[in-house]
Design a protein around this motif. Structure first.
Motif, PDB file in Angstrom:
ATOM      1  N   TYR A   1     -13.363  -5.915 -13.567  1.00 27.01           N
ATOM      2  CA  TYR A   1     -12.128  -5.322 -13.236  1.00 27.01           C
ATOM      3  C   TYR A   1     -11.731  -4.378 -14.541  1.00 27.01           C
ATOM      4  CZ  TYR A   1     -11.350  -8.324  -9.563  1.00 27.01           C
ATOM      5  OH  TYR A   1     -11.312  -9.289  -8.452  1.00 27.01           O
TER       6      TYR A   1
ATOM      7  N   TYR B   1     -14.091   2.827  -9.979  1.00 30.85           N
ATOM      8  CA  TYR B   1     -13.203   1.860 -10.464  1.00 30.85           C
ATOM      9  C   TYR B   1     -13.289   1.644 -11.786  1.00 30.85           C
ATOM     10  CZ  TYR B   1     -11.051   0.555  -5.869  1.00 30.85           C
ATOM     11  OH  TYR B   1     -10.486   0.743  -4.555  1.00 30.85           O
TER      12      TYR B   1
ATOM     13  N   PHE C   1     -11.462  -3.210  -0.632  1.00 30.52           N
ATOM     14  CA  PHE C   1     -10.543  -2.807  -1.526  1.00 30.52           C
ATOM     15  C   PHE C   1      -9.483  -3.954  -1.926  1.00 30.52           C
ATOM     16  CE2 PHE C   1     -10.599   1.236   1.106  1.00 30.52           C
ATOM     17  CZ  PHE C   1     -11.675   1.894   0.239  1.00 30.52           C
ATOM     18  N   ASP C   2      -9.431  -5.049  -1.278  1.00 32.94           N
ATOM     19  CA  ASP C   2      -8.757  -6.088  -1.752  1.00 32.94           C
ATOM     20  C   ASP C   2      -9.600  -6.559  -3.001  1.00 32.94           C
ATOM     21  OD1 ASP C   2      -6.481  -5.828  -0.157  1.00 32.94           O
ATOM     22  OD2 ASP C   2      -7.313  -7.385   1.471  1.00 32.94           O
TER      23      ASP C   2
ATOM     24  N   ARG D   1      -9.378  -4.742  -6.007  1.00 33.42           N
ATOM     25  CA  ARG D   1      -7.922  -4.486  -6.916  1.00 33.42           C
ATOM     26  C   ARG D   1      -8.026  -5.243  -8.063  1.00 33.42           C
ATOM     27  NH1 ARG D   1      -3.766  -2.751  -4.162  1.00 33.42           N
ATOM     28  NH2 ARG D   1      -2.283  -3.606  -5.554  1.00 33.42           N
ATOM     29  N   ASN D   2      -7.394  -4.715  -9.192  1.00 30.43           N
ATOM     30  CA  ASN D   2      -7.253  -5.535 -10.507  1.00 30.43           C
ATOM     31  C   ASN D   2      -5.944  -6.057 -10.443  1.00 30.43           C
ATOM     32  OD1 ASN D   2      -6.906  -6.571 -12.875  1.00 30.43           O
ATOM     33  ND2 ASN D   2      -7.571  -4.376 -13.908  1.00 30.43           N
TER      34      ASN D   2
ATOM     35  N   ASN E   1      -2.828  -3.776 -11.086  1.00 26.15           N
ATOM     36  CA  ASN E   1      -2.359  -3.131  -9.706  1.00 26.15           C
ATOM     37  C   ASN E   1      -1.317  -3.802  -8.792  1.00 26.15           C
ATOM     38  OD1 ASN E   1      -5.882  -2.574  -9.061  1.00 26.15           O
ATOM     39  ND2 ASN E   1      -4.605  -1.129  -9.787  1.00 26.15           N
ATOM     40  N   ASP E   2      -1.167  -5.043  -9.062  1.00 24.26           N
ATOM     41  CA  ASP E   2       0.017  -5.965  -8.371  1.00 24.26           C
ATOM     42  C   ASP E   2       1.279  -6.293  -9.222  1.00 24.26           C
ATOM     43  OD1 ASP E   2      -1.908  -5.920  -6.427  1.00 24.26           O
ATOM     44  OD2 ASP E   2      -2.707  -7.981  -7.025  1.00 24.26           O
TER      45      ASP E   2
END
Length: 707
Positions: A208, A221, A344-345, A348-349, A353-354
């Motif tokens: 990540y 990424y 993509f899931d 995700r970092n 990202n969340d």
């Protein structure tokens, strides 16, 4: 009469001559005009077209720069490899030659035979051989040969080698054996070129942070994407004149433009601390059968990211393949439309990202605001009767409503994680001031970390904020932030009040290691005073050393706060699903590391409280980091006695196999960080702590194994 006839004949000849001269003149003028048009008006265009026909422009790929950790260890590098390219026009020429040759054998007439003999007499045997193209195979035959060697679909290859493109890449990064077979096949229009391949030598280590590159070696990424312009370099070119068969002319135009390799990127990430974080995340995810575990480690003094780990993850060498076998089987049943969403899931970092509700870890921010604005002090007291009664018609209660905390100081309220007290603290601050500090701590903006797709926090503005919103946000509900935002805010609380910009890359260097550019750490703004910071550090230490002391480690002055937040999915709290977390700092008298541990959906039947799930992980991690930094433990007399009774000497494990090292550690009451299946004969290359050091029983010794 005779003289008259002769005179008439001369006149006719003169007229014919005149007509002939006039025609000759007109033709000459027309040719001159045409020549002028070709030379002066269309000259450049025709010259360009001729050059395009004669010239071959071959791209020389630049070597992509290396990514290093903070101590110079290579985490991503490029190696030389072979790729297969094609010039479709040359493949078709080969086919025409073959066709011509076979037809000549059948249809050679008398004149053709004579011309062939004349042609042969003008060339020696060697010269003739050079004039005939090596390949006499049709595109279908070429595609058949290549499909067998490259293990590719025949139709796909045939489509590429008969396309109208001037240059096609058939397959990249083939093996040396495949390259040799293609060379031996001597296929016209098919070339083997030197290429570079991106390698991540430690597999799924820090994916990540590192990210990965796409087929064209462009970063997709992570740092590979955000620092792509520095890493890529400048490709070179080779331009040569060729004959009609595509062979280089011996005295033709030949120009070589050397490529410029990309720069090396030096991360702030420390490989050893990243190993600690990766092992800890893997262990806690497995122990609690959690959906995911994410860990962030930052240096509070400069905002450097020391580690960023999240499990499960992926191997950037094969970014479209999951590591987990169960997930791999699930993906095999997915449609082509579903697969990209799954990729993509996986990429995700979660740390960047969340967003999530931070729960009680956010009480540190609320308390810092109250102390800074003097709406609370260390002498303030709060009474908990189990319910928040300041908000009529709202059923808000303390988590321990059935056994209220009663009278408590500010520090005790944080230790107890008392919602009733934090509600009062939040209301004393007021919504305008509260919102002002939420903005100042950076919860409404991106932190500035240079990684893909950083999310913004969700914070209500004062005009939309009711008292109930102030109360719930004060104890970490009704607000959504990213893990990097929370870790950065706690860094500000720990470092004297300066909100730093998280830094992931500190330097750019060239191939020889010369410094090209230095990225200095940046202070975004001052958010609280040093006085408030010191008071908060003491409160954090009191909290970590109170109660079950899950994050407490003797001598290392750890401070922190737990959080157990009910998960919000599609705007609603979901029963039985929690995010267990702990954010901490050590040592509180000279902060060197801030750690945030988040465990998403731990198995409730095993445990879900932040103090039980995330606290011990953070405690172990901070203790290991302090030992790695050679921070001397400072013991109380009571701690010293307990420590000596529980201390063991670390054995020397270098050169042993993992099986031998593991047995040796177990025999003295220690554990290794290797919790995944590896070959039993892999050798221990380095260990931490070093042999001879004294550590507590049941501590984890980090082993780095040979490949």
């Amino acid at each position: 009469m005779k003289r008259r006839v002769k005179s008439s004949t001369n006149l006719q000849n003169k007229r014919r001559m005149l007509v002939f001269l006039l025609c000759f003149f007109l033709v000459t003028v027309a040719l001159i005009i045409r020549l002028g048009y070709v030379q002066l008006i269309k000259g450049e265009e025709y010259k360009k077209a001729a050059m395009e026909n004669w010239a071959r422009d071959i791209t020389i790929n630049a070597k992509r720069g290396t990514i290093y950790d903070a101590r110079g260890k290579k985490l991503a590098t490029s190696v030389s490899s072979n790729s297969v390219t094609c010039i479709p026009a040359d493949v078709k020429k080969g086919a025409k030659s073959a066709l011509t040759e076979s037809t000549a054998e059948v249809d050679d007439g008398f004149l053709t035979s004579i011309l062939k003999k004349i042609n042969t007499s003008f060339f020696t045997e060697d010269t003739s051989a050079n004039q005939i193209p090596v390949n006499t195979k049709t595109p279908e035959e070429t595609a058949e040969i290549l499909s067998n060697i490259l293990e590719m679909n025949y139709e796909e290859i045939l489509e590429k080698i008969t396309s109208n493109s001037s240059y096609v890449v058939l397959k990249r990064w083939i093996t040396d054996e495949q390259a040799q077979q293609i060379r031996e096949s001597e296929l016209s229009g098919i070339n083997i070129i030197d290429d570079n391949k991106r390698i991540y030598p430690y597999g799924n280590f820090a994916p990540y942070i590192l990210g990965f590159t796409n087929f064209d070696q462009k970063g997709s990424y992570g740092v590979e994407a955000t620092y792509n312009d520095y890493l890529t370099g400048i490709p070179g070119r080779m331009v040569v004149n060729t004959d009609s068969y595509g062979r280089e002319l011996p005295f033709g135009y030949n120009q070589y433009y050397e490529s410029e390799d990309g720069l090396g990127v030096v991360l702030t990430v420390d490989e050893v601390i990243q190993h600690y974080a990766e092992s800890a995340a893997e262990r806690v995810k497995s122990d609690y059968n959690a959906k995911r575990a994410t860990i962030l480690v930052m240096d509070p003094n400069n905002g450097d990211i020391l580690a960023m780990a999240s499990k499960p993850d992926y191997d950037p060498n094969i970014p479209k393949e999951p590591i987990d076998e169960v997930v791999k089987q699930e993906w095999e049943t997915m449609s082509d439309e579903e697969l990209p969403e799954a990729w993509f899931d996986m990429w995700r970092n979660p740390a960047v990202n969340d967003i999530y509700e931070p729960g009680s870890t956010f009480k540190l921010v609320t308390t810092a605001i109250a102390l800074e604005e003097n709406t609370a002090s260390l002498d303030s007291t709060y009474f908990c009767d189990g319910y928040v009664r300041q908000i009529p018609n709202e059923n808000i209660k303390c988590w321990r409503y059935y056994n209220p905390h009663g009278q408590q100081t500010l520090s005790e309220a944080i230790q107890n994680s008392c919602n009733d007290a934090l509600a009062e603290i939040g209301l004393d601050i007021g919504k305008d001031l509260f919102y002002k500090y939420l903005k100042s701590f950076g919860f409404e903006e991106q932190s500035g970390i240079r990684l893909n797709g950083e999310a913004l926090g969700l914070v209500k503005e004062p005009e939309y904020m009711k008292d109930v919103d102030v109360v719930t946000q004060a104890f970490g509900q009704g607000i959504a932030i990213t893990p990097i935002q929370l870790a950065t805010a706690v860094c500000a609380i720990a470092n004297g009040g300066e909100l730093m910009e998280p830094r992931i890359v500190k330097q750019l260097i060239d191939e020889e290691g010369n410094l090209i550019e230095n990225f200095e750490s940046k202070v975004r703004r001052k958010v609280i005073s040093e006085k408030t910071s010191k008071m908060m550090l003491q409160i954090m230490r009191d909290t970590a050393e109170a109660g079950s002391k899950q994050a407490y480690r003797p001598g290392y002055r750890i401070g922190g706060k737990t959080g157990t937040a009910q998960k919000v999915i599609d705007g609603r709290y979901v029963d039985g699903k929690f995010i267990s977390s702990f954010v901490g700092v050590a040592p509180v008298d000279d902060p060197k590391a801030v750690v945030l541990v988040m465990v998403d959906e731990p198995d409730r039947s095993i445990g879900y409280y932040g103090s039980v799930v995330a606290g011990p992980v953070a405690g172990d991690l901070l203790e290991n980091i302090m030992k790695y930094y050679d921070v001397e433990p400072v013991y109380t007399e009571e701690e010293l006695g307990n420590v000596e009774a529980q201390t063991v000497v670390v054995p020397n494990l270098l050169g042993l196999t993992i099986a031998e090292a593991s047995n040796k550690l177990i025999s003295v009451g220690l554990q290794s960080n290797v919790t995944i299946e590896v070959e039993a004969d892999r050798i221990v290359k380095s260990q931490f702590p070093k042999a001879g050091e004294k550590i507590l029983k049941n501590s984890v010794v980090t082993l780095i194994l040979s490949e």
